[in-house]
Every structure is written in structure tokens, then in C-alpha cells.
Design a protein around this motif. Structure first.
Motif, PDB file in Angstrom:
ATOM      1  N   MET A   1      -9.167   7.587   1.417  1.00 46.18           N
ATOM      2  CA  MET A   1      -8.310   6.838   0.472  1.00 46.18           C
ATOM      3  C   MET A   1      -9.104   5.647  -0.087  1.00 46.18           C
ATOM      4  N   GLU A   2      -9.210   5.573  -1.378  1.00 53.00           N
ATOM      5  CA  GLU A   2     -10.001   4.502  -2.003  1.00 53.00           C
ATOM      6  C   GLU A   2      -9.087   3.363  -2.468  1.00 53.00           C
ATOM      7  N   LYS A   3      -9.367   2.146  -1.942  1.00 51.83           N
ATOM      8  CA  LYS A   3      -8.621   0.957  -2.370  1.00 51.83           C
ATOM      9  C   LYS A   3      -9.157   0.515  -3.728  1.00 51.83           C
ATOM     10  N   ARG A   4      -8.244   0.190  -4.649  1.00 55.78           N
ATOM     11  CA  ARG A   4      -8.690  -0.156  -6.006  1.00 55.78           C
ATOM     12  C   ARG A   4      -8.318  -1.584  -6.385  1.00 55.78           C
ATOM     13  N   ASN A   5      -7.335  -1.760  -7.251  1.00 58.17           N
ATOM     14  CA  ASN A   5      -7.059  -3.090  -7.812  1.00 58.17           C
ATOM     15  C   ASN A   5      -5.909  -3.799  -7.097  1.00 58.17           C
ATOM     16  N   GLU A   6      -5.990  -5.142  -7.065  1.00 58.52           N
ATOM     17  CA  GLU A   6      -4.882  -5.921  -6.519  1.00 58.52           C
ATOM     18  C   GLU A   6      -3.695  -5.797  -7.470  1.00 58.52           C
ATOM     19  N   LEU A   7      -2.588  -5.294  -6.957  1.00 53.00           N
ATOM     20  CA  LEU A   7      -1.384  -5.070  -7.754  1.00 53.00           C
ATOM     21  C   LEU A   7      -0.470  -6.292  -7.698  1.00 53.00           C
ATOM     22  N   TYR A   8      -0.444  -6.929  -6.520  1.00 50.99           N
ATOM     23  CA  TYR A   8       0.491  -8.031  -6.298  1.00 50.99           C
ATOM     24  C   TYR A   8      -0.034  -8.897  -5.160  1.00 50.99           C
ATOM     25  N   ARG A   9       0.114 -10.214  -5.311  1.00 44.86           N
ATOM     26  CA  ARG A   9      -0.300 -11.131  -4.244  1.00 44.86           C
ATOM     27  C   ARG A   9       0.915 -11.946  -3.835  1.00 44.86           C
ATOM     28  N   GLY A  10       1.430 -11.689  -2.644  1.00 44.95           N
ATOM     29  CA  GLY A  10       2.571 -12.433  -2.127  1.00 44.95           C
ATOM     30  C   GLY A  10       2.124 -13.658  -1.355  1.00 44.95           C
ATOM     31  N   LYS A  11       3.062 -14.260  -0.602  1.00 47.16           N
ATOM     32  CA  LYS A  11       2.736 -15.486   0.143  1.00 47.16           C
ATOM     33  C   LYS A  11       1.839 -15.210   1.349  1.00 47.16           C
ATOM     34  N   ALA A  12       1.954 -13.996   1.913  1.00 41.35           N
ATOM     35  CA  ALA A  12       1.174 -13.699   3.119  1.00 41.35           C
ATOM     36  C   ALA A  12       0.467 -12.344   3.064  1.00 41.35           C
ATOM     37  N   LYS A  13       0.757 -11.538   2.040  1.00 37.25           N
ATOM     38  CA  LYS A  13       0.147 -10.217   1.929  1.00 37.25           C
ATOM     39  C   LYS A  13      -0.317  -9.970   0.499  1.00 37.25           C
ATOM     40  N   SER A  14      -1.318  -9.108   0.369  1.00 35.64           N
ATOM     41  CA  SER A  14      -1.742  -8.621  -0.943  1.00 35.64           C
ATOM     42  C   SER A  14      -1.549  -7.109  -0.963  1.00 35.64           C
ATOM     43  N   VAL A  15      -1.206  -6.583  -2.141  1.00 35.87           N
ATOM     44  CA  VAL A  15      -0.945  -5.153  -2.293  1.00 35.87           C
ATOM     45  C   VAL A  15      -1.965  -4.584  -3.268  1.00 35.87           C
ATOM     46  N   TYR A  16      -2.600  -3.482  -2.874  1.00 41.75           N
ATOM     47  CA  TYR A  16      -3.639  -2.867  -3.698  1.00 41.75           C
ATOM     48  C   TYR A  16      -3.264  -1.424  -4.053  1.00 41.75           C
ATOM     49  N   THR A  17      -3.640  -1.024  -5.254  1.00 42.83           N
ATOM     50  CA  THR A  17      -3.484   0.381  -5.636  1.00 42.83           C
ATOM     51  C   THR A  17      -4.565   1.205  -4.932  1.00 42.83           C
ATOM     52  N   THR A  18      -4.341   2.540  -4.906  1.00 38.38           N
ATOM     53  CA  THR A  18      -5.354   3.450  -4.357  1.00 38.38           C
ATOM     54  C   THR A  18      -5.559   4.580  -5.364  1.00 38.38           C
ATOM     55  N   ASP A  19      -6.411   5.529  -5.000  1.00 39.58           N
ATOM     56  CA  ASP A  19      -6.624   6.673  -5.893  1.00 39.58           C
ATOM     57  C   ASP A  19      -5.448   7.659  -5.839  1.00 39.58           C
ATOM     58  N   ASP A  20      -4.471   7.395  -4.959  1.00 43.15           N
ATOM     59  CA  ASP A  20      -3.238   8.186  -4.903  1.00 43.15           C
ATOM     60  C   ASP A  20      -2.113   7.346  -5.502  1.00 43.15           C
ATOM     61  N   PRO A  21      -1.486   7.793  -6.592  1.00 41.62           N
ATOM     62  CA  PRO A  21      -0.450   6.974  -7.243  1.00 41.62           C
ATOM     63  C   PRO A  21       0.766   6.701  -6.359  1.00 41.62           C
ATOM     64  N   ASP A  22       0.942   7.479  -5.277  1.00 41.09           N
ATOM     65  CA  ASP A  22       2.088   7.298  -4.377  1.00 41.09           C
ATOM     66  C   ASP A  22       1.759   6.464  -3.136  1.00 41.09           C
ATOM     67  N   ARG A  23       0.525   5.960  -3.069  1.00 40.63           N
ATOM     68  CA  ARG A  23       0.133   5.202  -1.878  1.00 40.63           C
ATOM     69  C   ARG A  23      -0.475   3.855  -2.273  1.00 40.63           C
ATOM     70  N   LEU A  24      -0.212   2.845  -1.424  1.00 41.92           N
ATOM     71  CA  LEU A  24      -0.757   1.501  -1.620  1.00 41.92           C
ATOM     72  C   LEU A  24      -1.412   1.039  -0.324  1.00 41.92           C
ATOM     73  N   VAL A  25      -2.279   0.035  -0.446  1.00 46.74           N
ATOM     74  CA  VAL A  25      -2.839  -0.630   0.731  1.00 46.74           C
ATOM     75  C   VAL A  25      -2.217  -2.019   0.833  1.00 46.74           C
ATOM     76  N   LEU A  26      -1.663  -2.334   2.010  1.00 44.30           N
ATOM     77  CA  LEU A  26      -1.164  -3.687   2.282  1.00 44.30           C
ATOM     78  C   LEU A  26      -2.227  -4.434   3.063  1.00 44.30           C
ATOM     79  N   LEU A  27      -2.615  -5.595   2.555  1.00 44.64           N
ATOM     80  CA  LEU A  27      -3.572  -6.466   3.239  1.00 44.64           C
ATOM     81  C   LEU A  27      -2.804  -7.665   3.790  1.00 44.64           C
ATOM     82  N   PHE A  28      -2.815  -7.832   5.098  1.00 49.26           N
ATOM     83  CA  PHE A  28      -2.157  -8.964   5.752  1.00 49.26           C
ATOM     84  C   PHE A  28      -3.152 -10.116   5.841  1.00 49.26           C
TER      85      PHE A  28
END
Length: 237
Positions: A1-28
Motif C-alpha cells: 500500500m503506497e501512502k500518498r498525499n496528506e488529505l487532512y490534518r487534525g489536532k492529533a492525527k494526519s490522514v493520507y490518501t493511498t493508491d487504493d481509493p477506499d483506503r487511507l493511512v492514519l498517522l498518530f
């Protein structure tokens, strides 16, 4: 699974798109915030602890038949999740009186609530996450009556599952918030479950083992999170 662009940056987590449109990476991240982002600090190890804690809880819930967005741990501070269409409503269960309920109703902190209360808040930092009711949710189109009923059903089921889990670890699950979203039209538990989004007290001493340690300047925040993880059997390494 390839992590791509930052989609959203919250107060404690960042959300990234992946090469699968139905999957995201959560960064704590190690960022810790309170009072709608007015108090922010970096706490070493926090991202790792919350990521692993969340993975442990989500897997326990999945085993008990709760649909969650969690897919897999990727690293110490990242996990793979399903991409949900999030509903902007927080579901809060209270087993004991604490926090805003005490301020709002003037009841004594620590009072056992039987049955537990179920409350709704609009997820909107700018407005201070206001207290709302079921009628507001449906009228303003945040969710349908059927979706809301399912959210309530799942929230109360989750409460039953987790109360037992924490009780076995010598902890009181005082209250917690959950967020839900839609995946293929189904209501699914999203966001995270960690000591950032619940209140946990030691059963014997009532010592606070959650983010209230940060809110109230009690210190030992990560040490408390790690102790809770240890009591539950969460693998932190």
C-alpha cells in the motif's frame, strides 16, 4: 500500500490518501490538545501509544461483531483504515458523571449513572462542539433517523464490550466519545478509541488515567496511558 498525499490534518492525527481509493493511512502524531485546540503540547511516545492502543481496541470490537474502519497496523504511529464518509456527530456514553455533564447539571463527579446516558454533540471546533439532540441531527441532514438509531445501537453495544474489558484491567470506563461514518452505505465505527477520547479511572483509587491529566495539568500523561495499555495487554513494542 503506497501512502500518498496528506488529505487532512487534525489536532492529533494526519490522514493520507493511498493508491487504493477506499483506503487511507492514519498517522498518530505526538501533538496533544485540549479545550478545542487552545492548549497544545508535544508529548513524547504519545502517537505510538495511541496508535497501538487504538489497534488493540478496534480488533477487540471487530471480534465482538462491531464494524470498524481499522484494517491493519503499518508502523509504530501509522495504521491502514477504510475511507469513510464521516458523519459530523459525536456519540457520547457516560457511565459515571464527569466533565461537561457535571458542569451542565451540577451533579457530583463520580456518581454512577444507571442506565448510562447517551448524548450527541456536533463535531465543530469553531462552535465548541455544541450539545445537540436527535431532532437536530435529522432536521439538518447530518444523518438519517435510521443511521442515528444504528449509531446509538452500536455505541451502547461498544459500551457493554469495553466496560467489561476495562473492568478486568481494574479500570472504570467513565465516559467516551465515538465517531461513525459510511462505508458502502453501512454505518461503521471510525476515528480512534484511545485515552484521548475517553475517561478512565483506577477502580480502587479513582486516579485519572486519561487526557484529563493533560487538561487539568496533573502531569504523567503518557505514563498513565502506558499503564492503561499495560493493564489491558496492549503490545507497545
Amino acid at each position: 500500500m503506497e501512502k500518498r498525499n496528506e488529505l487532512y490534518r487534525g489536532k492529533a492525527k494526519s490522514v493520507y490518501t493511498t493508491d487504493d481509493p477506499d483506503r487511507l493511512v492514519l498517522l498518530f502524531r505526538n501533538d496533544t490538545s485540549a479545550f478545542d485546540g487552545k492548549k497544545i503540547e508535544q508529548l513524547d511516545r504519545k502517537g505510538m501509544v495511541n496508535n497501538r492502543f487504538n489497534a488493540f481496541i478496534m480488533q477487540k470490537l471487530e471480534e465482538a461483531g462491531i464494524p470498524t474502519q481499522f484494517d491493519a497496523l503499518l508502523s509504530d504511529n501509522e495504521c491502514l483504515v477504510k475511507k469513510l464518509d464521516m458523519i459530523p456527530v459525536e456519540c457520547v456514553v457516560r457511565n459515571f458523571a464527569a466533565g461537561s455533564l457535571v458542569k451542565r447539571l451540577g451533579v457530583e463527579e463520580g456518581m454512577a449513572l444507571t442506565p448510562p446516558t447517551f448524548e450527541l454533540f456536533l463535531k465543530d471546533d469553531a462552535k465548541g462542539d455544541p450539545f445537540i439532540n436527535q431532532s437536530h441531527v435529522v432536521t439538518f441532514g447530518w444523518a438519517t433517523a435510521e443511521q442515528l438509531a444504528r449509531m446509538q445501537e452500536l455505541t451502547l453495544k461498544i459500551n457493554d464490550i469495553l466496560k467489561g474489558l476495562f473492568d478486568d484491567a481494574g479500570l472504570l470506563l467513565v465516559d467516551f466519545k465515538l465517531e461513525f461514518g459510511l462505508f458502502n452505505g453501512e454505518i461503521v465505527l471510525g476515528d480512534e478509541f484511545s485515552p484521548d477520547g475517553c475517561r478512565l479511572w483506577d477502580k480502587e483509587t479513582r486516579k485519572k488515567m486519561d487526557k484529563d491529566r493533560f487538561r487539568q495539568g496533573l502531569g504523567g500523561v503518557i505514563e498513565a496511558y502506558e499503564e492503561v495499555a499495560q493493564r489491558l495487554g496492549v503490545p507497545l513494542s
